[in-house]
Design an enzyme around this catalytic site. Structure first.
Site, PDB file in Angstrom:
ATOM      1  N   ASP A   1      -4.910 -10.727  -0.045  1.00  5.58           N
ATOM      2  CA  ASP A   1      -3.582 -11.338   0.091  1.00  5.58           C
ATOM      3  C   ASP A   1      -2.783 -11.201  -1.201  1.00  5.58           C
ATOM      4  OD1 ASP A   1      -1.528 -12.744   1.362  1.00  5.58           O
ATOM      5  OD2 ASP A   1      -2.241 -14.665   0.574  1.00  5.58           O
ATOM      6  N   HIS A   2      -1.565 -10.709  -1.071  1.00  5.59           N
ATOM      7  CA  HIS A   2      -0.682 -10.470  -2.224  1.00  5.59           C
ATOM      8  C   HIS A   2      -1.297  -9.506  -3.239  1.00  5.59           C
ATOM      9  CE1 HIS A   2       1.420 -13.763  -0.344  1.00  5.59           C
ATOM     10  NE2 HIS A   2       2.478 -13.429  -1.057  1.00  5.59           N
TER      11      HIS A   2
ATOM     12  N   HIS B   1       0.840  -1.197   0.000  1.00  9.98           N
ATOM     13  CA  HIS B   1       0.000   0.000   0.000  1.00  9.98           C
ATOM     14  C   HIS B   1       0.877   1.250   0.000  1.00  9.98           C
ATOM     15  CE1 HIS B   1      -0.156   0.504   4.726  1.00  9.98           C
ATOM     16  NE2 HIS B   1       1.064   0.475   4.267  1.00  9.98           N
TER      17      HIS B   1
ATOM     18  N   HIS C   1       3.481  -5.112   3.968  1.00  7.44           N
ATOM     19  CA  HIS C   1       3.481  -5.623   5.340  1.00  7.44           C
ATOM     20  C   HIS C   1       2.972  -7.064   5.348  1.00  7.44           C
ATOM     21  CE1 HIS C   1       4.168  -1.658   7.118  1.00  7.44           C
ATOM     22  NE2 HIS C   1       3.257  -1.179   6.299  1.00  7.44           N
TER      23      HIS C   1
ATOM     24  N   CYS D   1       5.571   6.681   4.005  1.00  6.90           N
ATOM     25  CA  CYS D   1       4.416   5.912   3.518  1.00  6.90           C
ATOM     26  C   CYS D   1       3.831   6.524   2.254  1.00  6.90           C
ATOM     27  CB  CYS D   1       3.323   5.840   4.592  1.00  6.90           C
ATOM     28  SG  CYS D   1       3.878   5.062   6.098  1.00  6.90           S
TER      29      CYS D   1
ATOM     30  N   HIS E   1       4.805  -0.007  -0.469  1.00  8.31           N
ATOM     31  CA  HIS E   1       5.653  -0.868   0.356  1.00  8.31           C
ATOM     32  C   HIS E   1       4.703  -1.878   0.976  1.00  8.31           C
ATOM     33  CE1 HIS E   1       4.057   2.187   3.086  1.00  8.31           C
ATOM     34  NE2 HIS E   1       4.077   1.227   3.988  1.00  8.31           N
TER      35      HIS E   1
ATOM     36  N   GLU F   1      -0.486  -4.455  11.742  1.00  2.99           N
ATOM     37  CA  GLU F   1       0.322  -4.105  10.571  1.00  2.99           C
ATOM     38  C   GLU F   1       1.748  -4.636  10.765  1.00  2.99           C
ATOM     39  OE1 GLU F   1       0.357  -0.067   8.298  1.00  2.99           O
ATOM     40  OE2 GLU F   1       2.012  -0.010   9.715  1.00  2.99           O
TER      41      GLU F   1
END
Lengths: 140, 136
Positions: free
Chosen positions: B79-80, B14, B41, B33, B39, B124
């Site tokens: 996810d991903h 994100h 998490h 950010c 980037h 996070e």
């Protein structure tokens, strides 16, 4: 919408649990090994929970930069790698993790203005932890 | 009343950016950010449900069904993924951990019939998590 944000910090400090008003026997009976005259230390984990409406323009309850800056300046700087017994906060109170938890809550309550303080949680070791919400019930 | 918590993990990328802010404001408020390439998490999701224990099954909720709902509604979608570009909620909302917890609540709440959603917690990192209880 209201959300609760929790951030975790670490610091290390030493302490001795001892009360002048108690006899040596009573101190040992009450505090056991923690009454050792030379003190001992812990790696404390501190969790701070704040709450508030999620700001529509930033998506945040509060900017972490503000919380991190406050905690670093007012809490970690004050307690990290110190002997708690010699600090003014513990001139009268025994530096148990209960009292450390309420002292940190009071510092945040007095000085942190960017979000509502919900609670402070402290781990003294991996086996014990303490929570304080200024006397309010703690939400699960 | 018994509370049950199910954990799941997902990884996603994100970045934080508000098109109504100037580039300087975006940089000042969101810092690193704000990098437009994003980037990532490893998120941990904890979903807590509450309800009475069914006297026949002994369950608050069938964990198989809960796992299927979590997979379908949350993990398959997030996810991903690059949250800003691939998850519709974040087309116009910044994918902070706060908004992620709210979006996951809104996806799950209508699908959970047997038990009531009590809390969505999103980590996070191990040092930062957000709780959402469905409060306005």
């Amino acid at each position: 919408m209201k959300a609760y944000l929790t951030r975790r910090y670490m610091f290390s400090a030493s302490h001795r649990l001892h009360r002048e008003e108690m006899s040596p026997q009573e101190n040992i009976a009450t505090y056991g090994k923690c009454n050792n005259p030379y003190g001992h230390g812990h790696n404390y984990a501190l969790e701070i929970t704040v709450s508030g409406s999620v700001d529509e323009t930033t998506g945040m309850v509060c900017n972490l930069t503000d919380l991190d800056g406050f905690v670093e300046r007012e809490i970690v700087e004050r307690f990290d790698l110190q002997n708690l017994n010699v600090l003014p906060e513990f001139a009268r109170d025994v530096p148990t993790t209960e009292n450390l938890c309420t002292a940190i809550y009071d510092i945040l309550r007095r000085g942190f203005r960017n979000a509502h303080l919900e609670k402070v949680r402290m781990e003294e070791t991996m086996m014990n932890s303490f929570e304080y919400a200024g006397g309010a019930e703690i939400r699960r | 009343m018994v509370y049950l918590t199910r954990k799941a993990e997902f990884s996603a990328s994100h970045y934080y950016h508000n098109p109504d802010f100037t580039p300087e404001e975006n940089q000042r408020i969101f810092g690193k950010c704000n990098n437009p390439n994003g980037h990532g998490h490893n998120y941990t999701l904890e979903v807590t449900l509450k309800g009475d224990v069914n006297p026949r099954s002994g369950f608050v909720v069938d964990l198989k069904q809960l796992k299927e709902i979590l997979n379908r509604e949350v993990l398959d979608a997030m996810d991903h993924r690059f949250l800003n570009k691939e998850v519709p909620e974040f087309a116009n909302r910044i994918p902070t951990t706060e908004n992620l917890a709210i979006a996951i609540w809104q996806r799950l709440a209508p699908k959970l019939k047997a038990a009531q959603l009590h809390r969505v917690r999103v980590y996070e990192t191990p040092d930062l998590f957000v709780d959402f209880y469905g409060e306005a």
